[in-house]
Design a protein around this motif. Structure first.
Motif, short mmCIF file in Angstrom:
data_model
loop_
_atom_site.label_atom_id
_atom_site.label_comp_id
_atom_site.label_asym_id
_atom_site.label_seq_id
_atom_site.Cartn_x
_atom_site.Cartn_y
_atom_site.Cartn_z
N ASP A 1 -4.00 2.12 -3.56
CA ASP A 1 -4.59 1.05 -4.36
C ASP A 1 -5.53 0.23 -3.49
O ASP A 1 -5.13 -0.35 -2.47
CB ASP A 1 -3.48 0.17 -4.93
CG ASP A 1 -4.05 -0.94 -5.79
OD1 ASP A 1 -4.70 -0.64 -6.80
OD2 ASP A 1 -3.86 -2.12 -5.42
N LEU A 2 -6.80 0.13 -3.90
CA LEU A 2 -7.80 -0.54 -3.08
C LEU A 2 -7.54 -2.04 -2.99
O LEU A 2 -7.81 -2.66 -1.96
CB LEU A 2 -9.20 -0.29 -3.65
CG LEU A 2 -10.36 -0.30 -2.63
CD1 LEU A 2 -10.16 0.77 -1.60
CD2 LEU A 2 -11.69 -0.13 -3.32
N LEU A 3 -7.02 -2.64 -4.06
CA LEU A 3 -6.70 -4.07 -4.01
C LEU A 3 -5.63 -4.35 -2.96
O LEU A 3 -5.73 -5.33 -2.20
CB LEU A 3 -6.23 -4.55 -5.38
CG LEU A 3 -5.77 -6.01 -5.47
CD1 LEU A 3 -6.87 -6.96 -5.02
CD2 LEU A 3 -5.30 -6.35 -6.88
N PHE B 1 -9.41 8.56 -5.81
CA PHE B 1 -10.69 8.06 -6.35
C PHE B 1 -10.61 7.71 -7.83
O PHE B 1 -11.51 8.03 -8.61
CB PHE B 1 -11.81 9.07 -6.11
CG PHE B 1 -12.23 9.17 -4.68
CD1 PHE B 1 -12.18 8.07 -3.83
CD2 PHE B 1 -12.71 10.38 -4.16
CE1 PHE B 1 -12.57 8.17 -2.50
CE2 PHE B 1 -13.10 10.48 -2.84
CZ PHE B 1 -13.03 9.38 -2.00
N ALA B 2 -9.52 7.04 -8.20
CA ALA B 2 -9.42 6.53 -9.57
C ALA B 2 -10.28 5.27 -9.69
O ALA B 2 -10.26 4.41 -8.81
CB ALA B 2 -7.97 6.21 -9.91
N GLY B 3 -11.03 5.15 -10.76
CA GLY B 3 -11.92 4.01 -10.94
C GLY B 3 -11.14 2.74 -11.25
O GLY B 3 -9.93 2.78 -11.52
N PRO B 4 -11.83 1.60 -11.20
CA PRO B 4 -11.17 0.32 -11.52
C PRO B 4 -10.56 0.35 -12.92
O PRO B 4 -11.18 0.83 -13.87
CB PRO B 4 -12.32 -0.69 -11.44
CG PRO B 4 -13.32 -0.07 -10.52
CD PRO B 4 -13.24 1.41 -10.78
N GLY C 1 -9.71 0.03 -8.13
CA GLY C 1 -9.73 1.47 -7.98
C GLY C 1 -8.83 1.95 -6.86
O GLY C 1 -8.02 1.18 -6.31
N THR C 2 -8.97 3.22 -6.49
CA THR C 2 -8.19 3.80 -5.39
C THR C 2 -9.14 4.49 -4.42
O THR C 2 -10.30 4.75 -4.73
CB THR C 2 -7.16 4.82 -5.92
OG1 THR C 2 -7.87 5.92 -6.51
CG2 THR C 2 -6.24 4.20 -6.94
N THR D 1 0.85 -1.19 0.00
CA THR D 1 0.00 0.00 0.00
C THR D 1 0.88 1.24 0.00
O THR D 1 2.01 1.23 0.49
CB THR D 1 -0.91 0.02 1.23
OG1 THR D 1 -0.10 0.01 2.41
CG2 THR D 1 -1.83 -1.18 1.24
N GLY D 2 0.38 2.32 -0.54
CA GLY D 2 1.12 3.58 -0.57
C GLY D 2 0.21 4.73 -0.94
O GLY D 2 -0.67 4.58 -1.78
N VAL D 3 0.42 5.88 -0.29
CA VAL D 3 -0.40 7.06 -0.55
C VAL D 3 0.05 7.74 -1.83
O VAL D 3 1.25 7.91 -2.06
CB VAL D 3 -0.34 8.04 0.65
CG1 VAL D 3 -1.11 9.32 0.33
CG2 VAL D 3 -0.87 7.37 1.91
N ASN D 4 -0.91 8.11 -2.68
CA ASN D 4 -0.62 8.84 -3.92
C ASN D 4 -1.74 9.86 -4.13
O ASN D 4 -2.78 9.56 -4.72
CB ASN D 4 -0.55 7.88 -5.10
CG ASN D 4 -0.18 8.59 -6.39
OD1 ASN D 4 0.06 9.80 -6.41
ND2 ASN D 4 -0.15 7.84 -7.49
N LEU D 5 -1.53 11.06 -3.61
CA LEU D 5 -2.58 12.08 -3.64
C LEU D 5 -2.89 12.56 -5.06
O LEU D 5 -3.88 13.26 -5.27
CB LEU D 5 -2.17 13.28 -2.77
CG LEU D 5 -2.03 12.96 -1.26
CD1 LEU D 5 -1.61 14.21 -0.49
CD2 LEU D 5 -3.35 12.41 -0.71
N GLY D 6 -2.08 12.19 -5.99
CA GLY D 6 -2.36 12.55 -7.38
C GLY D 6 -3.26 11.54 -8.08
O GLY D 6 -3.55 11.69 -9.28
#
Length: 304
Positions: free
Chosen positions: A85-87, A68-71, A78-79, A60-65
């Protein structure tokens, strides 16, 4: 109580969805694993393997750019609101959920076996007192009781310890009844009577005669408790009473998804919810088949 209400309660108590899934598409021929149970075993094996190796393979890792990216191919689930990364989050949460649920089931089985063994071995007023305690605990709303226990013990034991204790203290009654019933049945067997006549004490009876017969029942009971523990851990975390918000948890992910849904990020609720159902259904379905395969007498005992 009217007859209709009694019939409704009887139907609810006998409604065992995992049992129906275990024999889905099967004619119940002896000696063959039903299709539903086989699918559940494969799904459960895949989920456990993913929970073990997933967090290393997909950190896991934070990516503020990438909020809420879709699948997509790069992010199949998605995110979230932090661009994670939600997965990867689901895989990490699965490991936490499996670990806590198995440990909580072990706590519940330990308490139930202890109470059931004391009642079955000592009998008389000890048996009566133990069964009254079992009846009292079984009559309580176990989820509300679990919330009370978490609130009381969280400052002392921490979040994980309080969740383990709350699930363990609210799910041991059925195990105690089963162990007591098995012991009462074993005590009437001829080989136990012969051992007592030969001078065997309680410790020798427990070690040589009772424990080997009870072990399959204990293992099956623990497996059947895991789905309950999964739902309780997720439910407590969803209410903010379980694991800390910063820790990966399927319940925490569902709680966070409430605001995300308003932003159109439906995937933040869908995938964690599906994973919770898949985990509980696969463990429960496989456990139901194990129970019917090795402990068929439980079906009548659990309906009392």
């Amino acid at each position: 109580m009217t007859g209709g209400v009694r019939q409704l309660r009887a139907r609810v108590s006998q409604w065992r969805p995992w049992s129906r899934l275990a024999y889905l598409g099967s004619d119940r021929r002896p000696g063959r694993m039903p299709a539903g149970a086989a699918v559940a075993a494969v799904v459960l094996g895949g989920l456990v393997l993913a929970a073990v190796i997933g967090p290393w393979a997909r950190p896991t890792g934070v990516n503020l750019g990438n909020v809420f990216a879709g699948p997509s191919l790069s992010h199949p689930m998605g995110t979230d609101a932090s661009g994670r990364d939600l997965l990867a989050m689901v895989l990490a949460a699965m490991r936490v959920s499996f670990t806590i649920s198995v440990l909580a089931a072990a706590v519940a089985v330990s308490i139930g076996v202890t109470i059931g063994a004391v009642a079955g071995l000592f009998g008389r007023w000890v048996d009566g007192l133990a069964m009254r305690v079992v009846d009292f605990m079984a009559s309580q709303n176990h989820f509300l009781f679990a919330i009370l226990l978490v609130v009381l013990f969280r400052p002392v034991l921490g979040a994980q310890g309080a969740v383990l204790l709350s699930v363990g203290l609210t799910h041991w009654t059925t195990v105690a009844r089963i162990v007591r019933g098995e012991l009462l049945s074993l005590r009437a067997r001829p080989f136990v009577t012969a051992a007592v006549g030969g001078g065997a004490d309680r410790w020798r009876l427990a070690r040589r005669h009772f424990l080997p017969h009870l072990t399959p029942s204990i293992i099956t009971a623990m497996i059947l408790l895991v789905p309950h523990a999964i739902f309780h851990e997720s439910g407590l975390s969803f209410l903010g009473l379980g694991l800390p918000a910063h820790q990966a948890s399927l319940g925490n992910m569902l709680a966070d998804s409430q605001q995300a849904i308003y932003a159109g990020a439906w995937w933040t609720a869908l995938f964690p919810g599906l994973v919770i159902f898949a985990m509980a259904a696969s463990v429960g379905t496989f456990g139901e088949w194990l129970r019917d395969r090795y402990q068929p007498q439980w079906r009548s005992e659990l309906r009392l």
